[in-house]
Enzyme design. Structure first.
Site, PDB file in Angstrom:
ATOM      1  N   ASN A   7       0.881  -1.168   0.000  1.00  0.00           N
ATOM      2  CA  ASN A   7       0.000   0.000   0.000  1.00  0.00           C
ATOM      3  C   ASN A   7       0.919   1.219   0.000  1.00  0.00           C
ATOM      4  O   ASN A   7       1.474   1.597   1.035  1.00  0.00           O
ATOM      5  CB  ASN A   7      -0.880  -0.039   1.261  1.00  0.00           C
ATOM      6  CG  ASN A   7      -1.904   1.068   1.276  1.00  0.00           C
ATOM      7  OD1 ASN A   7      -1.892   1.945   0.423  1.00  0.00           O
ATOM      8  ND2 ASN A   7      -2.782   1.038   2.256  1.00  0.00           N
ATOM      9  N   ARG A  90      -2.494  -1.998  -3.678  1.00  0.00           N
ATOM     10  CA  ARG A  90      -3.723  -1.271  -3.462  1.00  0.00           C
ATOM     11  C   ARG A  90      -3.683  -0.020  -4.336  1.00  0.00           C
ATOM     12  O   ARG A  90      -2.748   0.774  -4.280  1.00  0.00           O
ATOM     13  CB  ARG A  90      -3.808  -0.839  -2.006  1.00  0.00           C
ATOM     14  CG  ARG A  90      -5.071  -0.092  -1.760  1.00  0.00           C
ATOM     15  CD  ARG A  90      -5.045   0.653  -0.470  1.00  0.00           C
ATOM     16  NE  ARG A  90      -6.412   0.858  -0.066  1.00  0.00           N
ATOM     17  CZ  ARG A  90      -6.817   0.763   1.162  1.00  0.00           C
ATOM     18  NH1 ARG A  90      -5.995   0.476   2.111  1.00  0.00           N
ATOM     19  NH2 ARG A  90      -8.071   0.985   1.440  1.00  0.00           N
ATOM     20  N   HIS A 179     -12.523   3.185   0.071  1.00  0.00           N
ATOM     21  CA  HIS A 179     -12.479   2.145   1.127  1.00  0.00           C
ATOM     22  C   HIS A 179     -13.125   0.833   0.665  1.00  0.00           C
ATOM     23  O   HIS A 179     -13.605   0.048   1.486  1.00  0.00           O
ATOM     24  CB  HIS A 179     -13.229   2.598   2.404  1.00  0.00           C
ATOM     25  CG  HIS A 179     -12.602   3.742   3.131  1.00  0.00           C
ATOM     26  ND1 HIS A 179     -13.351   4.697   3.799  1.00  0.00           N
ATOM     27  CD2 HIS A 179     -11.305   4.077   3.323  1.00  0.00           C
ATOM     28  CE1 HIS A 179     -12.544   5.583   4.364  1.00  0.00           C
ATOM     29  NE2 HIS A 179     -11.301   5.230   4.088  1.00  0.00           N
ATOM     30  N   ARG A 238     -11.714  15.898   7.710  1.00  0.00           N
ATOM     31  CA  ARG A 238     -12.585  16.291   6.589  1.00  0.00           C
ATOM     32  C   ARG A 238     -13.991  16.550   7.105  1.00  0.00           C
ATOM     33  O   ARG A 238     -14.495  15.823   7.961  1.00  0.00           O
ATOM     34  CB  ARG A 238     -12.660  15.180   5.539  1.00  0.00           C
ATOM     35  CG  ARG A 238     -11.356  14.860   4.854  1.00  0.00           C
ATOM     36  CD  ARG A 238     -11.609  13.902   3.691  1.00  0.00           C
ATOM     37  NE  ARG A 238     -10.387  13.330   3.184  1.00  0.00           N
ATOM     38  CZ  ARG A 238     -10.134  12.026   3.148  1.00  0.00           C
ATOM     39  NH1 ARG A 238     -11.026  11.150   3.574  1.00  0.00           N
ATOM     40  NH2 ARG A 238      -8.998  11.582   2.667  1.00  0.00           N
ATOM     41  N   GLU A 381      -7.563  -5.333   5.270  1.00  0.00           N
ATOM     42  CA  GLU A 381      -7.510  -4.937   3.860  1.00  0.00           C
ATOM     43  C   GLU A 381      -6.402  -5.673   3.110  1.00  0.00           C
ATOM     44  O   GLU A 381      -6.583  -6.068   1.963  1.00  0.00           O
ATOM     45  CB  GLU A 381      -7.342  -3.420   3.768  1.00  0.00           C
ATOM     46  CG  GLU A 381      -8.612  -2.701   4.211  1.00  0.00           C
ATOM     47  CD  GLU A 381      -8.399  -1.249   4.556  1.00  0.00           C
ATOM     48  OE1 GLU A 381      -7.725  -0.979   5.580  1.00  0.00           O
ATOM     49  OE2 GLU A 381      -8.887  -0.380   3.834  1.00  0.00           O
TER      50      GLU A 381
END
Ligand code: ADP
Length: 396
Positions: A7, A90, A179, A238, A381
């Protein structure tokens, strides 16, 4: 088959080496602060743990160092690079082109670079990771697993914005979602656990970035992030959903530049903007000391999530389970309790004791009378990326 999962971010490379189909984790770690002073390298196996500060000027040096550790006579887990059959990458943005995990070739690399227009902060470092991995592991197959792929099943009714049509048809302005690897993994775990043939599940990935997905019969049919990851839930820094008129007001009346608005909305807002803290652990500690802003930030976050639960229950015309995952979802009893309070109309009832326990694997925290199961499922993940890469190579 040994699969190295990478990743690659703007200044970090996270990695795991897994043995499939056994799903055994052989080692994991991260090269961090690449290209910045005092780069860090973490490496962990069953038997060894290394943490060192060193100079890593670029991704090439970062992955080179990781490869050296994998091969190290003392702490390594392989004898030869050729043992790594596949490198799974990823990739954040695959646009409308990639609905599935894909073997990387020159055309795929070009597309990943081209989609950097949509996700410049992510796709370029993802691309850099692929190029470096090709050089360092020339014998391995390189596979891209896209975070947007799981959301390609979102129907038109949910993936279009009510903007002039040509922005959708000619410029690709639509919901892509993010995601996806995590939502796919935990929804599949939930479906297996529940043993349902047909299922209506809402997955809540609550980490620094936060998003929710409506998963019907294993497919994403709606998602809270959109064209970019900025929208939807309140996140670490955010804002999530915002009236676009605020942006014009900031620019026209308050003198912000567009770069400043971008920075404000994505880096200075959310929990950080509301409280001065980005990390929920700090905010929970402040709640304990009576900090009203911190208490309100948790209430605002939970309220936003509850609204999405209502919307997605309507979209699926029912609900079997909600699943909490990622740093906040897996660990914050307070956030889970806040989300599940006064939700009995929706059939959601929490067992307060179970909510306070922590266990490995799928954990059920709803009460015995709850019509909707409430589950906590740790996201994996990297394992999902390895599984998808393995399935791709074997099915070929
Ligand atoms: P990322 O999106 O960077 O992968 P994570 O999934 O690691 O993020 O989640 C990070 C968030 O999880 C942070 O807000 C952190 O405060 C929160 N978190 C981690 N552990 C706990 C805990 N024990 N209690 C409450 N929040 C936690």
């Amino acid at each position: 088959m040994k699969i190295l999962v990478i990743n690659s971010g703007s200044s970090s490379i996270k990695f795991q080496l897994l043995q499939l189909p056994e799903e055994t984790l052989l080692c994991k770690g991260m090269a961090d602060r690449i290209g910045v002073n005092n780069s860090q390298l973490e490496y962990k196996t069953q038997a060894a743990q290394i943490k060192e500060t060193l100079a890593l000027n670029n991704h090439q040096q970062g992955l080179q160092k990781i490869a050296e550790l994998l091969l190290d006579p003392k702490v390594g887990v392989i004898q030869d690079k050729s043992e790594i059959a596949v490198v799974g990458h990823r990739v954040v943005q695959g646009g409308s082109l990639f609905a599935e995990t894909t073997l990387i070739n020159d055309r795929v690399k070009q597309e990943i670079q081209a989609f950097a227009d949509l996700a410049p902060l992510h796709n370029l470092p993802n691309y850099a990771g692929i190029v470096v991995a090709e050089q360092l592991f020339p014998g391995a197959q390189q596979v891209a697993v896209f975070d947007t792929a799981f959301h390609q099943s979102i129907p038109e009714v949910a993936n279009q914005y009510a903007l002039p049509k040509k922005l959708y048809t000619e410029h690709g302005i639509q919901v892509y979602g993010f995601h996806g690897v995590s939502h796919q993994y935990v929804s599949q775990q939930a479906i297996q656990y529940l043993g349902l043939k047909q299922s209506k599940i809402i997955t809540l990935h609550l980490g620094n970035g936060c998003s929710m997905t409506a998963v019907k019969d294993g497919q994403s049919i709606d998602h809270s992030m959109g064209f970019t990851p900025s929208t939807g839930l309140i996140m670490g820094s955010r804002s999530g959903d915002l009236d676009p008129g605020i942006i014009f007001h900031l620019v026209d009346k308050l003198g912000y530049t567009l770069d400043e608005v971008n920075n404000l909305v994505n880096k200075q807002s959310g929990l950080l903007g509301l409280t001065g803290y980005r990390d929920l652990r700090d905010i929970e500690a402040q709640v304990g000391q009576g900090n009203r802003d911190c208490q309100l930030a948790i209430e605002l976050s939970a309220y936003r999530i509850k609204k999405y639960i209502g919307a997605y229950t309507a979209a699926m015309n029912g609900l079997d389970a909600i699943v909490f995952t990622a740093g906040i979802g897996e660990n914050s009893q307070l956030m889970r309790a806040s989300v599940c309070t006064d939700m009995d109309y929706y059939g959601i009832e929490l067992d307060q004791d179970k909510n306070q326990q922590k266990s490995e694997g799928v954990q059920e925290i709803s009460s015995g009378t709850s019509a909707v199961k409430v589950l906590v499922i740790p996201t994996k993940e990297e394992l999902e990326i390895a599984k998808q890469a393995y399935a791709l190579i074997y099915n070929d």
